[in-house]
Design a protein around this motif. Structure first.
Motif, PDB file in Angstrom:
ATOM      1  N   GLN A  67      -7.933  -9.261  -1.178  1.00 15.85           N
ATOM      2  CA  GLN A  67      -7.250 -10.556  -1.068  1.00 15.85           C
ATOM      3  C   GLN A  67      -5.786 -10.418  -1.468  1.00 15.85           C
ATOM      4  OE1 GLN A  67      -8.934 -13.659  -3.480  1.00 15.85           O
ATOM      5  NE2 GLN A  67      -7.873 -15.251  -2.358  1.00 15.85           N
ATOM      6  N   GLY A  68      -4.914 -11.031  -0.685  1.00 15.91           N
ATOM      7  CA  GLY A  68      -3.495 -11.073  -0.998  1.00 15.91           C
ATOM      8  C   GLY A  68      -2.683 -10.063  -0.208  1.00 15.91           C
ATOM      9  N   ASP A  74      -1.262  -2.220  -0.201  1.00 14.18           N
ATOM     10  CA  ASP A  74      -1.696  -1.044  -0.970  1.00 14.18           C
ATOM     11  C   ASP A  74      -2.961  -0.442  -0.372  1.00 14.18           C
ATOM     12  OD1 ASP A  74       0.433  -1.232  -2.727  1.00 14.18           O
ATOM     13  OD2 ASP A  74      -0.722  -2.262  -4.274  1.00 14.18           O
ATOM     14  N   ALA A  75      -3.908  -1.276   0.011  1.00 13.60           N
ATOM     15  CA  ALA A  75      -5.166  -0.782   0.593  1.00 13.60           C
ATOM     16  C   ALA A  75      -4.921  -0.072   1.922  1.00 13.60           C
ATOM     17  CB  ALA A  75      -6.154  -1.935   0.775  1.00 13.60           C
ATOM     18  N   LEU A  76      -4.009  -0.604   2.718  1.00 18.70           N
ATOM     19  CA  LEU A  76      -3.710   0.020   4.024  1.00 18.70           C
ATOM     20  C   LEU A  76      -3.126   1.409   3.847  1.00 18.70           C
ATOM     21  CD1 LEU A  76      -2.259  -3.051   5.938  1.00 18.70           C
ATOM     22  CD2 LEU A  76      -4.354  -1.790   6.514  1.00 18.70           C
ATOM     23  N   LYS A  77      -2.413   1.644   2.779  1.00 19.99           N
ATOM     24  CA  LYS A  77      -1.815   2.972   2.533  1.00 19.99           C
ATOM     25  C   LYS A  77      -2.896   4.022   2.297  1.00 19.99           C
ATOM     26  CE  LYS A  77       2.406   1.117   0.566  1.00 19.99           C
ATOM     27  NZ  LYS A  77       3.200   0.917  -0.676  1.00 19.99           N
ATOM     28  N   ASP A  78      -4.067   3.594   1.831  1.00 24.69           N
ATOM     29  CA  ASP A  78      -5.161   4.516   1.548  1.00 24.69           C
ATOM     30  C   ASP A  78      -6.079   4.770   2.741  1.00 24.69           C
ATOM     31  OD1 ASP A  78      -4.282   4.837  -1.074  1.00 24.69           O
ATOM     32  OD2 ASP A  78      -5.536   3.194  -1.829  1.00 24.69           O
ATOM     33  N   LEU A  79      -5.829   4.099   3.843  1.00 28.64           N
ATOM     34  CA  LEU A  79      -6.705   4.278   5.010  1.00 28.64           C
ATOM     35  C   LEU A  79      -6.244   5.424   5.888  1.00 28.64           C
ATOM     36  CD1 LEU A  79      -7.385   0.586   6.081  1.00 28.64           C
ATOM     37  CD2 LEU A  79      -8.776   2.091   4.686  1.00 28.64           C
TER      38      LEU A  79
END
Length: 79
Positions: A67-68, A74-79
């Motif tokens: 969320q947010g 940040d999460a997209l950088k880990d994909l």
């Protein structure tokens, strides 16, 4: 959910627009899922989420909900 990225969005949500624009700039494909649809909103509430944007993606056979705007970036950088 298959191996795709979904962005749960709300009307007139500036952070939702910013996240979609960010994905477009990086060439990240996503499916927009509006919370104006009652089922979509209930899915988020059932998972304890009350605001948008929410990034949903599958990693290691697990569906992750973030969320947010900042947390989603940040999460997209880990994909």
């Amino acid at each position: 959910m298959e191996n795709k990225i979904e962005i749960y969005t709300g009307e007139n949500c500036s952070n939702c627009k910013a996240l979609k624009d960010y994905c477009k700039q990086l060439g990240i494909e996503y499916v927009e899922t509006p919370i104006s649809d009652k089922d979509n909103m209930m899915f988020l509430r059932k998972n304890g989420l009350m605001g948008v944007p929410v990034l949903a993606y599958r990693k290691d056979d697990t569906v992750n909900l973030v969320q947010g705007f900042a947390a989603s970036v940040d999460a997209l950088k880990d994909l």
